[in-house]
Structures are given as C-alpha cells and as structure tokens.
Design a protein around this motif. Sequence first.
Motif, PDB file in Angstrom:
ATOM      1  N   GLN A 179       0.832  -1.212   0.000  1.00 52.95           N
ATOM      2  CA  GLN A 179       0.000   0.000   0.000  1.00 52.95           C
ATOM      3  C   GLN A 179       0.866   1.260   0.000  1.00 52.95           C
ATOM      4  OE1 GLN A 179      -2.289  -1.363   3.508  1.00 52.95           O
ATOM      5  NE2 GLN A 179      -4.139  -0.890   2.332  1.00 52.95           N
ATOM      6  N   ILE A 180       1.932   1.220   0.766  1.00 55.29           N
ATOM      7  CA  ILE A 180       2.819   2.388   0.848  1.00 55.29           C
ATOM      8  C   ILE A 180       3.519   2.614  -0.488  1.00 55.29           C
ATOM      9  CG2 ILE A 180       4.896   3.316   1.950  1.00 55.29           C
ATOM     10  CD1 ILE A 180       4.020   1.895   4.526  1.00 55.29           C
ATOM     11  N   TRP A 181       4.026   1.531  -1.088  1.00 51.61           N
ATOM     12  CA  TRP A 181       4.693   1.690  -2.382  1.00 51.61           C
ATOM     13  C   TRP A 181       3.707   2.165  -3.451  1.00 51.61           C
ATOM     14  CZ3 TRP A 181       9.486   2.463  -2.832  1.00 51.61           C
ATOM     15  CH2 TRP A 181      10.437   1.819  -2.019  1.00 51.61           C
ATOM     16  N   SER A 182       2.464   1.710  -3.350  1.00 50.78           N
ATOM     17  CA  SER A 182       1.452   2.164  -4.301  1.00 50.78           C
ATOM     18  C   SER A 182       1.218   3.662  -4.177  1.00 50.78           C
ATOM     19  CB  SER A 182       0.146   1.400  -4.060  1.00 50.78           C
ATOM     20  OG  SER A 182      -0.894   1.909  -4.872  1.00 50.78           O
ATOM     21  N   ALA A 183       1.146   4.141  -2.930  1.00 52.48           N
ATOM     22  CA  ALA A 183       0.958   5.586  -2.707  1.00 52.48           C
ATOM     23  C   ALA A 183       2.149   6.367  -3.244  1.00 52.48           C
ATOM     24  CB  ALA A 183       0.762   5.862  -1.219  1.00 52.48           C
ATOM     25  N   LEU A 184       3.365   5.837  -3.032  1.00 52.69           N
ATOM     26  CA  LEU A 184       4.560   6.520  -3.532  1.00 52.69           C
ATOM     27  C   LEU A 184       4.573   6.533  -5.067  1.00 52.69           C
ATOM     28  CD1 LEU A 184       7.243   5.116  -1.056  1.00 52.69           C
ATOM     29  CD2 LEU A 184       6.447   7.482  -1.213  1.00 52.69           C
ATOM     30  N   GLU A 185       4.119   5.447  -5.664  1.00 45.23           N
ATOM     31  CA  GLU A 185       4.098   5.386  -7.118  1.00 45.23           C
ATOM     32  C   GLU A 185       3.106   6.391  -7.692  1.00 45.23           C
ATOM     33  OE1 GLU A 185       3.952   1.956 -10.588  1.00 45.23           O
ATOM     34  OE2 GLU A 185       3.023   1.553  -8.635  1.00 45.23           O
ATOM     35  N   ARG A 186       1.973   6.512  -7.061  1.00 35.08           N
ATOM     36  CA  ARG A 186       0.941   7.437  -7.550  1.00 35.08           C
ATOM     37  C   ARG A 186       1.359   8.890  -7.369  1.00 35.08           C
ATOM     38  NH1 ARG A 186      -4.129   4.894  -4.508  1.00 35.08           N
ATOM     39  NH2 ARG A 186      -5.450   6.290  -5.755  1.00 35.08           N
ATOM     40  N   THR A 187       2.268   9.145  -6.423  1.00 30.43           N
ATOM     41  CA  THR A 187       2.767  10.517  -6.234  1.00 30.43           C
ATOM     42  C   THR A 187       4.129  10.701  -6.907  1.00 30.43           C
ATOM     43  OG1 THR A 187       3.677   9.855  -4.085  1.00 30.43           O
ATOM     44  CG2 THR A 187       1.528  10.920  -4.082  1.00 30.43           C
ATOM     45  N   HIS A 188       4.542   9.719  -7.729  1.00 23.94           N
ATOM     46  CA  HIS A 188       5.771   9.814  -8.518  1.00 23.94           C
ATOM     47  C   HIS A 188       7.012   9.956  -7.647  1.00 23.94           C
ATOM     48  CE1 HIS A 188       3.120  10.243 -11.996  1.00 23.94           C
ATOM     49  NE2 HIS A 188       2.416  11.067 -11.251  1.00 23.94           N
ATOM     50  N   MET A 189       6.997   9.312  -6.473  1.00 23.96           N
ATOM     51  CA  MET A 189       8.149   9.309  -5.584  1.00 23.96           C
ATOM     52  C   MET A 189       8.753   7.915  -5.431  1.00 23.96           C
ATOM     53  SD  MET A 189       9.317  12.115  -4.330  1.00 23.96           S
ATOM     54  CE  MET A 189      10.127  11.651  -2.806  1.00 23.96           C
ATOM     55  N   LYS A 190       8.170   6.926  -6.104  1.00 18.77           N
ATOM     56  CA  LYS A 190       8.638   5.549  -5.929  1.00 18.77           C
ATOM     57  C   LYS A 190      10.090   5.413  -6.363  1.00 18.77           C
ATOM     58  CE  LYS A 190       7.633   0.724  -7.029  1.00 18.77           C
ATOM     59  NZ  LYS A 190       6.699  -0.223  -7.695  1.00 18.77           N
ATOM     60  N   GLN A 191      10.420   6.001  -7.507  1.00 21.45           N
ATOM     61  CA  GLN A 191      11.776   5.880  -8.017  1.00 21.45           C
ATOM     62  C   GLN A 191      12.779   6.529  -7.064  1.00 21.45           C
ATOM     63  OE1 GLN A 191      12.300   7.440 -11.945  1.00 21.45           O
ATOM     64  NE2 GLN A 191      14.479   6.970 -12.040  1.00 21.45           N
ATOM     65  N   ALA A 192      12.426   7.706  -6.528  1.00 22.51           N
ATOM     66  CA  ALA A 192      13.339   8.402  -5.623  1.00 22.51           C
ATOM     67  C   ALA A 192      13.562   7.609  -4.337  1.00 22.51           C
ATOM     68  CB  ALA A 192      12.783   9.785  -5.292  1.00 22.51           C
ATOM     69  N   ILE A 193      12.488   7.051  -3.761  1.00 15.00           N
ATOM     70  CA  ILE A 193      12.622   6.323  -2.497  1.00 15.00           C
ATOM     71  C   ILE A 193      13.297   4.976  -2.712  1.00 15.00           C
ATOM     72  CG2 ILE A 193      11.361   5.333  -0.544  1.00 15.00           C
ATOM     73  CD1 ILE A 193      11.370   8.407  -0.671  1.00 15.00           C
ATOM     74  N   SER A 194      12.982   4.292  -3.781  1.00 17.79           N
ATOM     75  CA  SER A 194      13.611   2.990  -4.031  1.00 17.79           C
ATOM     76  C   SER A 194      15.096   3.139  -4.317  1.00 17.79           C
ATOM     77  CB  SER A 194      12.919   2.286  -5.207  1.00 17.79           C
ATOM     78  OG  SER A 194      13.035   3.065  -6.386  1.00 17.79           O
ATOM     79  N   GLY A 195      15.517   4.334  -4.720  1.00 16.59           N
ATOM     80  CA  GLY A 195      16.933   4.578  -4.961  1.00 16.59           C
ATOM     81  C   GLY A 195      17.733   4.834  -3.703  1.00 16.59           C
ATOM     82  N   LEU A 196      17.050   5.032  -2.568  1.00 20.39           N
ATOM     83  CA  LEU A 196      17.747   5.259  -1.302  1.00 20.39           C
ATOM     84  C   LEU A 196      18.265   3.935  -0.752  1.00 20.39           C
ATOM     85  CD1 LEU A 196      15.275   7.780   0.382  1.00 20.39           C
ATOM     86  CD2 LEU A 196      17.401   8.301  -0.815  1.00 20.39           C
ATOM     87  N   GLN A 197      19.300   4.009   0.062  1.00 18.83           N
ATOM     88  CA  GLN A 197      19.955   2.795   0.551  1.00 18.83           C
ATOM     89  C   GLN A 197      19.004   1.893   1.333  1.00 18.83           C
ATOM     90  OE1 GLN A 197      23.463   3.537   2.840  1.00 18.83           O
ATOM     91  NE2 GLN A 197      23.901   1.382   3.204  1.00 18.83           N
ATOM     92  N   HIS A 198      18.206   2.490   2.215  1.00 13.74           N
ATOM     93  CA  HIS A 198      17.322   1.686   3.056  1.00 13.74           C
ATOM     94  C   HIS A 198      15.857   1.770   2.611  1.00 13.74           C
ATOM     95  CE1 HIS A 198      20.598   0.903   5.815  1.00 13.74           C
ATOM     96  NE2 HIS A 198      20.864   2.191   5.844  1.00 13.74           N
ATOM     97  N   GLN A 199      15.625   2.414   1.494  1.00 13.84           N
ATOM     98  CA  GLN A 199      14.280   2.536   0.931  1.00 13.84           C
ATOM     99  C   GLN A 199      13.274   3.060   1.967  1.00 13.84           C
ATOM    100  OE1 GLN A 199      13.347  -1.080  -1.233  1.00 13.84           O
ATOM    101  NE2 GLN A 199      14.861  -0.608  -2.798  1.00 13.84           N
ATOM    102  N   LEU A 200      12.250   2.279   2.312  1.00 17.04           N
ATOM    103  CA  LEU A 200      11.229   2.785   3.243  1.00 17.04           C
ATOM    104  C   LEU A 200      11.813   3.060   4.628  1.00 17.04           C
ATOM    105  CD1 LEU A 200       8.076   0.629   2.401  1.00 17.04           C
ATOM    106  CD2 LEU A 200       8.565   2.986   1.729  1.00 17.04           C
ATOM    107  N   GLU A 201      12.894   2.376   4.963  1.00 19.63           N
ATOM    108  CA  GLU A 201      13.525   2.598   6.266  1.00 19.63           C
ATOM    109  C   GLU A 201      14.619   3.655   6.188  1.00 19.63           C
ATOM    110  OE1 GLU A 201      12.259   1.342   8.963  1.00 19.63           O
ATOM    111  OE2 GLU A 201      10.791   0.274   7.738  1.00 19.63           O
ATOM    112  N   ALA A 202      14.723   4.326   5.078  1.00 18.90           N
ATOM    113  CA  ALA A 202      15.720   5.394   4.942  1.00 18.90           C
ATOM    114  C   ALA A 202      15.415   6.500   5.938  1.00 18.90           C
ATOM    115  CB  ALA A 202      15.691   5.952   3.519  1.00 18.90           C
ATOM    116  N   PRO A 203      16.443   7.016   6.581  1.00 17.57           N
ATOM    117  CA  PRO A 203      16.194   8.023   7.618  1.00 17.57           C
ATOM    118  C   PRO A 203      15.749   9.362   7.045  1.00 17.57           C
ATOM    119  CG  PRO A 203      18.541   7.632   7.378  1.00 17.57           C
ATOM    120  CD  PRO A 203      17.853   6.654   6.480  1.00 17.57           C
TER     121      PRO A 203
END
Length: 1430
Positions: A1291-1315
């Motif tokens: 659900q969280i990744w879906s929300a990020l995808e719909r707001t066009h932030m999925k690529q930016a967050i998935s590129g972080l080292q810890h992704q959803l757990e990125a500080p």
Amino acid sequence: MADKNDPEVKYRQIRNKRLPEERNQRGMRTLSYHEAVNFNHFDTYYDENGLVDPVSRIEGGMPLDMTECRDYRKKEWKYKESVKTFIPIRSKPKQPSVNPLDDAGLLSFMTFSWLTPLIKIAYKGKLTLENVWHHSPHDRAEPNYKRFERLWKEEVERVGMKKASLPRTIWRFTRTRILMSYLTIMICMIGAFLGPAFVIRNLLIYAESSEVNWQLGVGLVIAMFVTEMSRSVFFAATWSISYRSATRVVGAVLTLIFTKITRLRSLKDKTVGELTNLCANDGQRLFDATSFFILMCGAPLIFVLGFCYTFYLIGPAALLGCSMFILFYPFQAGISRLTSRLRRQCIAITDRRVRTMNEILTCVKLIKMYAWEMAFGKAVSAVRSDERKVLEKAAYVQSFSISTSPLVPVLASILTIVLHVMTGNDLTASQAFTVLALFNAMRFALASLPFCVKALAESRIALQRVKSLLEMEEMKPFTTRPSDTRNSIEISKATFAWDTIRNEDEDEPGNSGTAPVTNGKTEKVPLTKDVAESEEDLVKTLVNIELELPKGTLSGVCGSVGSGKSSLISGILGQMRVLEGTVGLTGSIAYVAQQAWIMNASVRDNILFGEDYNQQRYEETVRTCSLTHDFNVLPAGDLTEIGERGINLSGGQKQRISLARAVYSNRDIYLLDDPLSAVDAHVGQHIFHHCIMGALKDKTVVFVTHQLQYLHLCDQVLLMKDGGIAEKGEHSQLMAAGEDYARMIQGYMTSHCDEETGEESDGEEEIEQLNNIKGGKLIRQSSKDAQRKKRLSAVVSTTSIGDNGEVLVVKEEEEEEDLSGNLVTEEEIESGSIGWATFSDYFRAGGGYLLTGLVLLTFVLSVGAMTFGNFWLSLWLRQGSGNTTITVGNETVISSSIRHNPDLHFYSLVYGMSIILVLVTITIKGLSFMKFTLRASSNLHDKVFRSVFRSPMSFFDTTPTGRILNRFSKDLDEVDVRLPFQAEMFLQNSCQLLLSIAMVAYALPYFLIAIVPLTVIFMYIRNLSGSALRELKRLENVSRSPWFCHLTATVQGLATIHAYNKTEETVNRFLALLDKNTMISFVFYCAMRWLAVRLDLITITMSTVTALLVVVTHGSLPPALAGLALSSVIQMTGMFQFTVRLSSETEARFTSVQRINSYIKGLKPEAPMTIKKTAPPESWPVEGRVQFQKYNMRYREGLPLVLKDVSFSTRPSEKVGIVGRTGSGKSSLGVALFRLVEAASGSISIDDVDISTIGLEDLRSKLSIIPQDPVLFVGTVRYNLDPFEQYSDDQIWSALERTHMKQAISGLQHQLEAPVVENGDNFSVGERQLLCMARALLRHSKILMLDEATAAIDPETDNLIQTTIREAFSDCTMLTIAHRLNTVLTCDRILVMEDGEVVEFDSPGSLLADANSHFHAMMSATELSNQLLN
C-alpha cells in the motif's frame, strides 16, 4: 573636519595602510562573500594577556607597531591592575569603573562588600535587568574568547586536533588565577586545622585541669576567633577568584562554540536542540567545574595535617580512622567514573528529548490538524521514560555520594576510638573530642568532594561534546578568480556533494522505529563521537557542472523537483563540497533563500540588515519589492516588530522582505531561489519587471524559478536534470532545439499556464502562502541553515494574519492591536519570594504531603543516627570508671579511667553498633528521597507537556520557541538534577545543624541566650540577601532566553548570514546577550558568597561564645560536655553558612518549578479532545457534506471579523475550488473547519453533525490536509507515511508510485527505512510535498483540504499529481485552496471569497461565462503571461 588625532581616524589610516590589496580588490565596497567566509572578523593583535585592537592601543596610549608593543610590554607589568586589589581599602575613584569589582580593595574583594549596594536595591524590590552592572572589561566574553581561541590554536598546532586537550587549554587560560586561589585555599585549610588541633584541645585540657588561669582561657577564646575568621575569609576569597575565573571560561568557551557554528559549512547531524543543550546545560557544567576544582586541592593538605596530629594524640589507632579518609578518595574516583558514564547516557537522551520537543513545537500545527497529539505524547513519554531510568541510577549514585561525606568522619571517629579503647588504652575528653573535631575539620574539606566529583565528571563529557563540534570542518572560501574578467562566476567540470549522516539505526538495530525521534539521521552520531570525513560520507548531487555567468546577465534556472536547482545555488555559496573541478567567482553576493530567513526585529532592520540607512535608496527598494501597501497595513509600518520566525507575516511578505534585503544591499551577484512562488500574478510581474529586470539590471542574477513565463526574458536559461545542466542557452535557441526544455514549455502552455491567479497587488500574501517559499535544494541538506529556519516557520498558524490583511497576533496580555508594532512581549518576571503554592505543587507532584513528611522523617533519622554517636561518647566519658576502685600503692582509690569501667564492653558495643544504624537510615533516606524527587520532576514534565501541547495555536504564534524550549531544557534540568542535589544537601545539613545546636544547648544551656540576638541578626541578613538571590535567579532565567533564541535563529539563517558577510555582527549580538546573562549569573553566585561570609560571622560569634562559656564555667562543667559542645559548635562554623546558602540556592532553584507551573496553570487549553456524549459514529462522515451557516470568526477578542456570515454547502464527494484576492478569507475557511480558532457565531456541519459539539480529535482525525507547508518528522520514510503502522508495504509503495516518488525512495539505501532528518531536510521541498501527498493518499479521509499543495513542484509533475488527486479522491469531498487556476478549473464548483464573505459559488463554466464575475477577472489576469510565452 575629523581630528587627525582621533583614534577612529588613526584606526582607519592603519587599516588603509595594512590592507591596500584588499581595498583594491573590493573597490572600497562591501566585502565579498568569500572574503567574508575567511572569518577574519577581528583585526586584532595578540599580546601575552590576550588581545588589544589598534583603537584600544591608541586610546590606552600604547604603540601600534608590534616591535614597539614588545618593548611596551617590558615596561608594562601585565598584573598592574590586578595587584591593586591587594590594597586593603581603596578610595572611590573619580571615574568609577563600569563594575565596582574593579575598584574593590582587598577587604571588599574577600568579603564581597562591593556587592552590598546591589543587595540593598534588590531588597527594596527595584532590581531589574537595566540596573545590574555591566561586566568588567576583563570579564567580558569577547577578550576572553580571543585569548582562549589563541591558546586553543596553539594547542592544536602543537599536538594536532585529535590530541588537543580542552582541559589543558583551560588550565593555560586560568593558571595564574588557579594558583592564587590555591594559595587562599591553603591558608583557609591551615586555619581549619589549627582551630580543632590546638585551640579546642587546649580548651579541653584547661577544662580538665583544676587550676583557674583566666589569661590562658581568654587567650584561647581569642585564638578561636582568629583561626575561625581566617578560615572563613580566605575561603570566601577562594570563591571570589574561582567564580570570576569560571565566568571568563564560560564566556570564552560558549563564544568559541557559537563562532565555530557560524563558520561551519555543514551542521551535519547537529540539531538546534543539541546545540541549545550544549550551550545551556554544558556551559553550566563548565562553570561548576572551574568553580569547584580548587576545592579538591585543599583536601590533601588538611588530611596530612590531621593524620599526623591524630597519630600524635592517640597513636596507631589513628591509622584505622584515617584509612576511612584515604579510602574515600578512590571511592569518589569510582563515583566520578560512574557519574561520568551515567551523565553521558543521560545527555544523549536529554538531547533526544529536547530535539523531540523542538520538532513538536515547529510542527505543532500539522500535528493538531492530523489529531496526532496522542502519538507524539507517547513518543515524548517514551523518551522521558528512558531519561528517567538513567536519572534514577544517577540519583542513587548522587545520594550515596552526598551521604558518605558526613558519614566518613562518623565512621572514622567510631572505629578509631573503639580500637583505641579496646586495645587497653585510656581515653580522655580532650583526646576524644579533639579527634572528633579534627575529623570534622577534615570532613569540611571532604564536604565539597561530591560537588567537585560531579562537576568534573560532567564537565569532562561537556568538553568532549564541545571538542566534537570544534573538530567539524569549517567553510572554505573559493579562492579562484574567474579566468575571464568579464565573468562573475565560472564553474568548470565541477562535482558538488552534500555531507551525509550515518543512521543511528545501523549501530543500534534494536530501535523500534515507532517514535518520531528515535530513528532519524539526527540521532545517530551524538556530539561525543568522532565523525571521519570520507567520500563514502558524501552524496554527490551535482555532476560535471560547466557554467559561465558574464557580469550583468540574468540567468534563469528551471527543472523538475529534485533536479538540483537549489543545490546549484548552494554550491556557489560554498555550502557543498567540491569533489572535482573548480569554482571561481568575484564580487559580493546577495542571497534570497527559497524559505526566507527573518530576524526577530523590525521590518526595517530586516531590510537594512546592518547596512546604513539611506532614505532614498530604502524607499526605492520598498517600491521595487512591492512592500508599500504592506507598510500601510502593518501596525507600525516598517517599524513593526516581526516575531520569531516571522510569525506575524505571510509567506509572501517574508519573501518580499528577503528580496528587499538583497536589493538594498547593492551587491554584485544575486542568487534568487524561487523568489516569486509566494506572490500572485500582479505582484510577481511587478517584482520581475521592476526589481529583477529593473533595479538589478546591471547585476549578475541567478534566478531559480518554476514561473516558466519569465524565462524568455532571461539572457540565458539553464535546465537542470538529474544533478546536471541538461540544456543551456537562450530561450529561443532552446525552443528551436525541441528538447526537454521545449517540451516543458509546451506542457506548461497546454495546462493553461500554471500561473498564480491574477489577484491585484495588495502587497501582502495570506498566511496560507506561509511556505510557498519553498523549493528545496538548500533544504536538501540537513546541515544547511536556511532550511533550519523553515523548520520553525512551520509552527506558524493561520491565526497570524487575518484574512482582512491585518496583523492579528499581538501581545498576549492585550485585547487590541498594539500600534507600537511590538509583537512578542518580554517574558514575565515574577517577583517576591517563592510562594507556598509552588512548594505545595512540588510536594503533590512528588506524592503528597504524607509522603513528603515521611521523606523528611528519614533525614531526621539518618542524621540523628550520626549524632547519636557523639552523644553516646560524651555519656560514656562522663561515666568514667563507673566509680570502680583500684589499688594504687597501699591505697584504694576511685579510678578516673574508662578502662576500669565494668560496662566498658557495653558502651563500646553500643558505640560501635551505631555504624549499622547510620548505614541503614542513610540507605532508606537515599532511596525514598530519590523516588520522591524523580516522581515530582516526571509529573511536572508530563503536566507541562500536556499543558503546552493542548494550548491553542495563538500561544505558539506569540511565544518564542526558545522560551518554550527553555522550560523543557534548562528549567527541567534544574528540576531533574540540580534541585534534588541542592535540596538533599540542604535537608541533611539542616538536620545536622539543628541537632548540633541541640547538643551545644544540652551541654551549655546558657548558650541559648546568645542564640536569641544572633537569630535576629540572621533573619535580617537572610531576608536582605534572600530577595537578591531570588530576583537575580529570575533575571538570570529571563536573560537566558534571548541568547537561546539568537542561537536558534543563527543556526536557521547561516546561509543568509554567510552570504551577506554578517557573521561578525551576529557574533557581536551573541556576545552582548551572553555578557548580560553571565553577568547576572556571576552576581547571583557572588550574592550567595556575600551571604555566606556574613553568616560565618554569626557562627564564629557562636563558637567564640561557646569557648567563653567553657572558660567561664570552669570547674562546674564536665570536660566531656565541654568537648561535646566545642566539637558540635566548631562543626557548625562551616555548616551554618553552607546550609543557609543551600536554602537560598534551593529556593532559587524552585524558580524553575515556578516557571514550569506558570505554564501548567496559566495556559488555557483548547476544547476537549473527545466528548463521549456527542461522539459521532465510527463511520462518520459517510457522505462528506460540509455546510457553513452564517459563520463568523475572529482570531481574538477585540479584533475584527475575518469571516462574515459565510454560508454555503457542498454536495457529497464534491470538488470545490476556493479562490479569492489576497486577504479574502480563503485560509480562514480551513482554520474554521479544523477548529484551530473557534467560531464567533454561526456553525459548521459535516453530514448534519455540528462540529463545535464534538471533540477535536473526533473531528480532526476524520479530516485530512495536504499542507502548503510540507512537514516531515525525524524518523524513517515509512514512519512519516504510516506513523501508526496501519498499512502494508504494498500500500505504501502504491501511494509513492501514484505521487511519482517511488523511483526516488527505491533509490535510497534503506528505501522505506531510509532516515529522514529534522524537518525532512535531506529531501527537497518539492519531494517533501509529494511525500505529504502520499501520506494523505494512505489516510484517505472522506474530506480533504489542499492548501496550494503543489507550489514547489514543477509544472509537468504538477499535472500528473492533479490527475492522481482526481482519481484517488474521486469519492471524497475536496476543498482546494489555490492560486494556480489550472488546479481548480476541473472542480465541480468554485467558491470565490472577498473580504471574508462568499461572493460567488458556481461551476467554472457558469462563472467564466459571466463577464462581470470575479472569477472571470482572475482568469483574464493570466492572459498576459500566456501571450508572453507564445
């Protein structure tokens, strides 16, 4: 014509002679930015004593040439002024010094008599901040800082930064004064030894003898007076030197810290909370350590003397007693290490708590709107719980340390005497009580050890934290000049990077991530850790940048969210690391941050920013920046005080003031970071054409913007993409190329030109625009300081500006607008003694009166157990042999030796077993007192947190954050640590004092006669000094808040301060505020010693009277009782003044309880969070119908209505766009809907439920808002999107995808757990807005309000987001407050507001069809912009 002999003229001549090269480079204009960041602010010379600048040399008649200076120093003895203090009595000079301490003679210096006039002023109730003296020139922070900095640099050069020692530097800084205080403490200790060793022993021998010798008796009485007086006076002199030394050390170190902060390129993981804690609490630790250090030096001397003399008196048995004192030192060393470890743990947690509070205070508006009070309350409780666990351990250690100090002489005397007697030796009263008196004298030196150990252990940690800050890398200027002199800026093949921050979770994987402050990057590296710089710690942001900016050109910079626009400006400012390539620039810089940094000063002061006032230039700047109308609206025009964080200004006003500051500064290069995002169409066009194209036409301007309609007017355009310059050239060239830039412009045109609504230039923007000043590259790095300013600006609520355009936040006490322009009132200073109500509240917080009484009883029992030993010894010695007869020769006589007493074993057993009684009682006392005080402080913390958190937004708007944080940092630290420490010693010593008086009175009943007049004198002195101590402590608390606020503001505005070369002015302001605070603090401590000296005189009189009574009652008073009386009274000599001083200091510490209570009792809460009787169903609202019925609202009583008879209703799931002119009342609708301000009349209903009848949590939890001001919390990406862990990863990744932030967050080292660091500063403002959008998508409330939620997002992404919003919230009622008309054209209906009233409410088609409608006029205003791009 200026006088050639005038010092200022000479000084200018010297500077002109010394700096010809600089003068030529600058052309006699403002220093360039990169000259500024060299930090050569203080053009001063060092001499052996410190620094003397050229002007001071001229004024002092000193030569200017350094060779001459060295010759001059040979003639001038550096202690010339200091030795004047040795003159016993100095006459009042014709021109008194600014501080009477500099004119004090030896007697006045040693007895603190120079302070008496101030004590009398305070007693009369006339003491204010204004009539406290200024610091002596020798004690001011600036000269001491300069000298300390020189010594620190020498230390670093000598051994390197890693091995450099701050304690060693402090020793070099204060060694002469420490040696002088060592001399005085030695004399004091010798006096403390001679009293019991010779005077008391001879008095007891005289009492035992049968002969009467009045001359000897009177001589001994005089000797008693002299030895005690010397001990007292020289002890006071030690404090006098130490306090002054400590003040200089604190001033120097705190200024060193602040100056270092102003020089940093990056704050990395350091937060405002940590830096405030470092300066506030750790500064106090340094003061304590410097003050108490010398007391440790006196203890060994009196110990050696005492050991030798007791060995001489009673032989080898003395070894056992003295071993107790020997063992006490390693015991205290162990206590010190334990205290140090616990303090380190506690500091880390306290930093976390203060950081959490800072975040809550800055994000309180969003927290209230999302009804997250409970979640954050639990987060604070969790941190406080951890802190309490460490405090509890520290309190055990502290209580044990305090109790062992009086316990040591008791154990030593009991063990010594029992061993001496049981080994067959005789014991007389003169021997026994001399030993007792000596051990108590030794205890006098030991009494300070708990203070010393605690202070030194804590200062060690504090200095480690200071050093970790000093090790951080400073900003380094770009020294390269452009190769082409026609260019202002040249960047060649440059790669720029931000410092990154290690995540604490990597080291502590056990962190749960459930609290908003436990997982963020700011957590990971405490101030005490070394942070190695390596390329792995860097985040490359801009790559292969090639850029030339010719002088006098206008360069537009555009690009999508996160493309690197603001980072480009940060790179030019020197705030990023240059990993490769070169950066060259020439000329001075002006900088307009994406989020304007505003000082707590008048509007004019913010614009002038330290420059001279030129009326013509100033008025032209005001017109250019479209501020004329605003000055007419503000209560006192441009002299109106702007509150902290600009709370009484709208976002547009703040941005235009920031722009006016840049224009007025008349610099060469202008870096403008999205300056038009918060202004409407007319104002934006005015500013662009009259300011950027007009006033700045001959300047080099870098113009970052999302307002694409202006780019064709720029000399060149840069398109940023993925951290690089994708396209560069003129607008026409790039359009012809048909690449990304052309596609972006065409998309912009297709979407009706994403321009703000064409509102007329009212010259000021509503509070809803508060953070359209966003954009975020500066914000992208947590070390940047412009970003920090945003963090606190988030606290501002819509109550700051009324929708009629008038400033509504005024003084809290006033009901009408303050036409003087002042906004924030000075902090209230309560006067008079601490009332019973304060003590009563503290007792109740600790557990109630019964528990308080039981805790006090444990003190009586523990001290009674210690006193019982002396009483039993006196009784034992009076029994003598128990009338046992012995045969001497041929005669049978009654023995006088206790060895022959048949009950010898009974008496010695009881005497020895009293040790067990003492140990049991002090253990019970320590445990009960610790539990009581911790419960009290924890309850007070919880209450004040609830009280502050439940306050309405108006409280946060009108109260500086520094003032609130002061309660949660310094005041709570006082209640947590310092108050229990002082109170425990006070209660323990009070009991000892009362029992000592009882023992003397038991032995010498006539002593009570002398007590009566002495008590009268004591009460007079106590009342006289008590008022001074109370008022000085209150003034110290109040004077602390301004420099807290200044520190906070400086950290937030470092980028702006650096760019404008205002570091020196910022440091000077800090010096002035710090000097005021440290002067009051110094006087407070001196006032305590003033009291101590006078109380010592009373106890010396009591000792002398007791000695005289022993002499007068010779023959009738048993020697054992005489010994009991003398040993008790000699113990009182030091203890009495110490106890009374402790009582005053404890009462002074209660001012912190009083200040906390003022918030607990004085703040009015909002409406209840829940109301059970009227709570709506769980499924409410089902349809999402919103209905306003004749709704009226004003922000405060006595102010005009901002919403007037507003009536309208929405259909289920309807999409309503809300537009209107500036000040029309759009944002006030949101304020009303979320009940941030209650209605004056009328009602609002949601699905036929009157929202005023239900609890705030029931209401706000069912609504969502995507704020114009994007707020992220310290923690992880997941925590920010799903703080209650209600949603799955999918659900969280879906929300990020719909707001066009999925690529930016998935590129972080810890992704959803990125500080996520404080305020989300490691994301751009646009990225933060998208994350807030994702949060709203997950929450999916039935009613959603969008408050210009895409202001910092590029047009292309904005179009995609608008599509997402329409699809995701198709079944929701949406209220969209907008200035970009394309965001409301697709709405079902549009609500047009004007002057707080609804003037139109219909479909877009109907409104556009009516040529006379307000909405039609707004649409027409965008036509010009469309034409410009065509």
